[in-house]
Design a protein around this motif. Structure first.
Motif, PDB file in Angstrom:
ATOM      1  N   GLN A 289      41.353  17.282 118.900  1.00 51.28           N
ATOM      2  CA  GLN A 289      42.363  16.357 119.418  1.00 51.28           C
ATOM      3  C   GLN A 289      41.968  14.879 119.287  1.00 51.28           C
ATOM      4  OE1 GLN A 289      45.542  17.060 120.488  1.00 51.28           O
ATOM      5  NE2 GLN A 289      45.100  19.104 119.684  1.00 51.28           N
ATOM      6  N   PRO A 290      40.690  14.503 119.515  1.00 54.56           N
ATOM      7  CA  PRO A 290      40.331  13.081 119.375  1.00 54.56           C
ATOM      8  C   PRO A 290      40.593  12.510 117.993  1.00 54.56           C
ATOM      9  CG  PRO A 290      38.643  14.208 120.625  1.00 54.56           C
ATOM     10  CD  PRO A 290      39.575  15.271 120.111  1.00 54.56           C
ATOM     11  N   THR A 291      40.619  13.346 116.962  1.00 56.58           N
ATOM     12  CA  THR A 291      40.880  12.833 115.619  1.00 56.58           C
ATOM     13  C   THR A 291      42.339  12.436 115.433  1.00 56.58           C
ATOM     14  OG1 THR A 291      41.371  15.009 114.681  1.00 56.58           O
ATOM     15  CG2 THR A 291      39.073  14.317 114.665  1.00 56.58           C
ATOM     16  N   MET A 292      43.194  12.845 116.370  1.00 54.37           N
ATOM     17  CA  MET A 292      44.614  12.532 116.258  1.00 54.37           C
ATOM     18  C   MET A 292      44.986  11.273 117.053  1.00 54.37           C
ATOM     19  SD  MET A 292      46.168  16.397 116.567  1.00 54.37           S
ATOM     20  CE  MET A 292      45.482  17.751 115.586  1.00 54.37           C
ATOM     21  N   LYS A 293      43.968  10.611 117.603  1.00 56.17           N
ATOM     22  CA  LYS A 293      44.195   9.385 118.375  1.00 56.17           C
ATOM     23  C   LYS A 293      43.392   8.257 117.746  1.00 56.17           C
ATOM     24  CE  LYS A 293      44.392  12.370 122.451  1.00 56.17           C
ATOM     25  NZ  LYS A 293      43.708  12.785 123.692  1.00 56.17           N
ATOM     26  N   SER A 294      43.648   7.047 118.210  1.00 59.14           N
ATOM     27  CA  SER A 294      42.897   5.911 117.687  1.00 59.14           C
ATOM     28  C   SER A 294      41.438   5.981 118.131  1.00 59.14           C
ATOM     29  CB  SER A 294      43.513   4.599 118.188  1.00 59.14           C
ATOM     30  OG  SER A 294      42.681   3.504 117.840  1.00 59.14           O
ATOM     31  N   ASN A 295      40.533   5.794 117.182  1.00 58.93           N
ATOM     32  CA  ASN A 295      39.100   5.797 117.490  1.00 58.93           C
ATOM     33  C   ASN A 295      38.469   4.448 117.179  1.00 58.93           C
ATOM     34  OD1 ASN A 295      38.263   8.675 118.285  1.00 58.93           O
ATOM     35  ND2 ASN A 295      39.580   9.000 116.504  1.00 58.93           N
ATOM     36  N   LYS A 296      39.291   3.417 117.224  1.00 64.32           N
ATOM     37  CA  LYS A 296      38.823   2.066 116.906  1.00 64.32           C
ATOM     38  C   LYS A 296      37.687   1.635 117.826  1.00 64.32           C
ATOM     39  CE  LYS A 296      40.412  -2.703 116.366  1.00 64.32           C
ATOM     40  NZ  LYS A 296      41.561  -3.637 116.490  1.00 64.32           N
ATOM     41  N   ASP A 297      37.820   1.889 119.133  1.00 69.21           N
ATOM     42  CA  ASP A 297      36.792   1.459 120.094  1.00 69.21           C
ATOM     43  C   ASP A 297      35.469   2.181 119.834  1.00 69.21           C
ATOM     44  OD1 ASP A 297      38.629  -0.199 121.246  1.00 69.21           O
ATOM     45  OD2 ASP A 297      39.055   1.099 122.962  1.00 69.21           O
ATOM     46  N   LEU A 298      35.551   3.472 119.536  1.00 71.61           N
ATOM     47  CA  LEU A 298      34.347   4.244 119.233  1.00 71.61           C
ATOM     48  C   LEU A 298      33.639   3.691 118.006  1.00 71.61           C
ATOM     49  CD1 LEU A 298      32.519   6.792 119.553  1.00 71.61           C
ATOM     50  CD2 LEU A 298      34.181   8.008 118.122  1.00 71.61           C
TER      51      LEU A 298
ATOM     52  N   ASP B 163      34.833   5.040 107.643  1.00 71.05           N
ATOM     53  CA  ASP B 163      35.229   6.009 106.618  1.00 71.05           C
ATOM     54  C   ASP B 163      34.977   7.433 107.088  1.00 71.05           C
ATOM     55  OD1 ASP B 163      36.127   4.087 104.915  1.00 71.05           O
ATOM     56  OD2 ASP B 163      34.442   4.193 103.513  1.00 71.05           O
ATOM     57  N   PHE B 164      33.866   7.641 107.795  1.00 77.25           N
ATOM     58  CA  PHE B 164      33.565   8.982 108.293  1.00 77.25           C
ATOM     59  C   PHE B 164      34.646   9.450 109.250  1.00 77.25           C
ATOM     60  CE2 PHE B 164      29.189   9.773 106.868  1.00 77.25           C
ATOM     61  CZ  PHE B 164      29.224  11.158 106.812  1.00 77.25           C
ATOM     62  N   VAL B 165      34.959   8.626 110.233  1.00 77.66           N
ATOM     63  CA  VAL B 165      35.943   9.014 111.245  1.00 77.66           C
ATOM     64  C   VAL B 165      37.311   9.222 110.608  1.00 77.66           C
ATOM     65  CG1 VAL B 165      37.145   8.259 113.334  1.00 77.66           C
ATOM     66  CG2 VAL B 165      34.676   7.937 113.139  1.00 77.66           C
ATOM     67  N   GLU B 166      37.676   8.362 109.673  1.00 82.59           N
ATOM     68  CA  GLU B 166      38.959   8.535 108.980  1.00 82.59           C
ATOM     69  C   GLU B 166      38.967   9.815 108.141  1.00 82.59           C
ATOM     70  OE1 GLU B 166      39.636   4.941 106.812  1.00 82.59           O
ATOM     71  OE2 GLU B 166      40.330   3.834 108.588  1.00 82.59           O
ATOM     72  N   ALA B 167      37.802  10.190 107.606  1.00 80.45           N
ATOM     73  CA  ALA B 167      37.714  11.443 106.842  1.00 80.45           C
ATOM     74  C   ALA B 167      37.912  12.647 107.748  1.00 80.45           C
ATOM     75  CB  ALA B 167      36.361  11.525 106.130  1.00 80.45           C
TER      76      ALA B 167
ATOM     77  N   ILE C 191      33.079  18.346  96.214  1.00 75.18           N
ATOM     78  CA  ILE C 191      33.332  16.999  96.733  1.00 75.18           C
ATOM     79  C   ILE C 191      33.128  15.978  95.616  1.00 75.18           C
ATOM     80  CG2 ILE C 191      32.828  17.538  99.140  1.00 75.18           C
ATOM     81  CD1 ILE C 191      30.015  16.404  98.728  1.00 75.18           C
ATOM     82  N   LYS C 192      33.751  14.833  95.784  1.00 69.15           N
ATOM     83  CA  LYS C 192      33.694  13.808  94.741  1.00 69.15           C
ATOM     84  C   LYS C 192      32.298  13.207  94.632  1.00 69.15           C
ATOM     85  CE  LYS C 192      35.731   9.383  93.377  1.00 69.15           C
ATOM     86  NZ  LYS C 192      36.689   8.311  93.751  1.00 69.15           N
ATOM     87  N   ASP C 193      31.686  12.899  95.802  1.00 67.14           N
ATOM     88  CA  ASP C 193      30.387  12.235  95.822  1.00 67.14           C
ATOM     89  C   ASP C 193      29.740  12.451  97.177  1.00 67.14           C
ATOM     90  OD1 ASP C 193      31.811  10.489  97.553  1.00 67.14           O
ATOM     91  OD2 ASP C 193      32.379   9.225  95.858  1.00 67.14           O
ATOM     92  N   PHE C 194      28.574  11.876  97.371  1.00 66.50           N
ATOM     93  CA  PHE C 194      27.876  12.001  98.646  1.00 66.50           C
ATOM     94  C   PHE C 194      28.125  10.768  99.511  1.00 66.50           C
ATOM     95  CE2 PHE C 194      24.919  15.004  96.326  1.00 66.50           C
ATOM     96  CZ  PHE C 194      25.273  16.118  97.076  1.00 66.50           C
ATOM     97  N   LYS C 195      29.371  10.362  99.600  1.00 62.23           N
ATOM     98  CA  LYS C 195      29.735   9.211 100.425  1.00 62.23           C
ATOM     99  C   LYS C 195      30.520   9.671 101.650  1.00 62.23           C
ATOM    100  CE  LYS C 195      29.518   5.998  96.569  1.00 62.23           C
ATOM    101  NZ  LYS C 195      30.230   5.064  95.662  1.00 62.23           N
ATOM    102  N   ALA C 196      30.774   8.728 102.544  1.00 61.40           N
ATOM    103  CA  ALA C 196      31.320   9.069 103.865  1.00 61.40           C
ATOM    104  C   ALA C 196      32.626   9.848 103.801  1.00 61.40           C
ATOM    105  CB  ALA C 196      31.499   7.793 104.692  1.00 61.40           C
ATOM    106  N   LYS C 197      33.545   9.446 102.948  1.00 56.94           N
ATOM    107  CA  LYS C 197      34.853  10.109 102.912  1.00 56.94           C
ATOM    108  C   LYS C 197      34.735  11.570 102.484  1.00 56.94           C
ATOM    109  CE  LYS C 197      37.856   6.091 102.365  1.00 56.94           C
ATOM    110  NZ  LYS C 197      38.876   5.406 101.533  1.00 56.94           N
ATOM    111  N   SER C 198      33.946  11.814 101.433  1.00 54.98           N
ATOM    112  CA  SER C 198      33.779  13.186 100.951  1.00 54.98           C
ATOM    113  C   SER C 198      33.022  14.041 101.968  1.00 54.98           C
ATOM    114  CB  SER C 198      33.021  13.183  99.624  1.00 54.98           C
ATOM    115  OG  SER C 198      33.740  12.492  98.625  1.00 54.98           O
TER     116      SER C 198
END
Length: 360
Positions: free
Chosen positions: A44-53, A211-215, A334-341
């Motif tokens: 559920q936390p991924t469906m809310k804003s995590n800007k403060d975190l 990028d991690f949190v958005e992923a 995965i595309k690469d070893f970066k945060a989004k992937s």
């Protein structure tokens, strides 16, 4: 390619059984997305804003960045394996040592040598119930810090991430004025993915926390779950019902090795080291590894002389052999070893494990 791709091979013979099982799988999928589910604390936390975190984690990361060449992370269990995976996958010169889940004189010796010769920070991570091994590692690292720094500097270079309650680490932090980052009592995997226990070390490794949190968010809301994202869990149950629940993880890049150890923790060791005993293959691959090596010509080398192409050819040959044996294969690329992937990869695996736990 996208940051994350999922494919299946050799599922034809399971088609009827998988179709009959689909209502049960869909029900389990609906349940983990429910606000009242046991998975709600991390989904559920991924469906809310995590800007403060994210901003809080970034501030802490900026604070530690210039303080030392070396970071000693005191952590144990599955979280240690997860952080070791992220560290191995990171394209970073940051020197990090992980202590806390054993009493290996080799591991301690290497870490102590680095602490004696270089400026360092200590990050102690606890779920609130520290083992003897964790306390030993924390005490030794703190002693080494005090041996080379005055008290004030030492206090500034110790970061404690733990619940506010009965944690030994947190009590020590309060008494000695160490930097403290809190998270709630009773947290366990995978809830810590959205806490400083994971995000703070990742930032030190050089990953983009945002990028991690958005992923994480993009995987939870990905249309893959409406298509075939849940097939892995359904296939696992079907094989288990048939008495063939063993799985083998196949990969070329060594970075994936601690991830498999993490998955073994999370699935009660349902992944085997012996491929010949397996009835399902989990294939992990990356399109763009962090590094590559050019080889001189030799019999069997790739025309372009790059090891990554040789590894890919070897992977394809292995998967063809699996097809010949009619072994079901789950391909995760995965595309690469970066945060989004990596963020999408770990969240897909955690959601698959959650589904599997509901089905098996």
């Amino acid at each position: 390619m996208k940051d994350f791709e999922l494919k299946y091979r050799n599922l034809d013979k399971f088609e009827d059984e998988m179709k009959a099982m689909s209502p049960e799988v869909e029900k389990a999928l609906d349940e983990i997305f429910s606000e009242k589910s046991s998975e709600a604390s991390w989904i559920q936390p991924t469906m809310k804003s995590n800007k403060d975190l994210v901003e809080a984690a970034k501030l802490a990361i900026e604070d530690i960045k210039e303080k030392g060449e070396v970071t000693v992370v005191i952590v144990d269990g599955e979280l240690k394996k997860l952080l070791e995976f992220f560290y191995m996958a990171a394209d970073t010169d940051k020197e990090i040592y992980f202590l806390g889940d054993n009493l290996s004189t080799l591991e301690y010796g290497n870490a102590v040598k680095a602490m004696e010769t270089k400026d360092f920070n200590v990050i102690a991570i606890s779920s609130g119930n520290e083992s003897t091994e964790l306390v030993c590692a924390f005490t030794l690292a703190r002693k080494e810090l005090l041996n080379k720094s005055d008290l004030d500097k030492a206090q500034e270079n110790v970061y404690v991430i733990a619940p506010k309650g009965s944690s030994y680490f947190m009590k020590e932090a309060a008494e000695n004025k160490y930097v403290r980052l809190h998270y709630q009592e009773g947290i366990k995997s995978p809830e810590w993915l959205m806490t400083p226990a994971v995000l703070f070390p990742l930032g030190i490794m050089g990953y983009d926390i945002k990028d991690f949190v958005e992923a994480y968010e993009s995987m939870v809301t990905n249309l893959i779950w409406d298509a075939d994202g849940s097939t892995l869990a359904g296939l696992s149950k079907l094989l288990k019902m048939q008495g063939n629940g063993e799985r083998y993880a196949h990969f070329s890049e060594t970075e994936f090795a601690p991830l498999i150890e993490y998955i073994k923790y999370r699935t009660n060791d349902r992944y085997l080291a012996k491929p010949e005993e397996s009835t399902m293959i989990l294939d992990l691959s990356v399109e763009e590894p962090n590094r590559d090596v050019m080889t001189p010509p030799f019999p069997g080398c790739h025309p372009e002389g790059l090891i990554k192409f040789m590894a890919e050819d070897s992977r394809k040959e292995y998967l063809e052999k699996c097809s010949d044996k009619k072994l079901p294969v789950v391909e995760i690329r995965i595309k690469d070893f970066k945060a989004k992937s990596l963020g999408q990869l770990i969240y897909f695996l955690e959601m698959s494990i959650a589904l599997e736990n509901r089905l098996i």
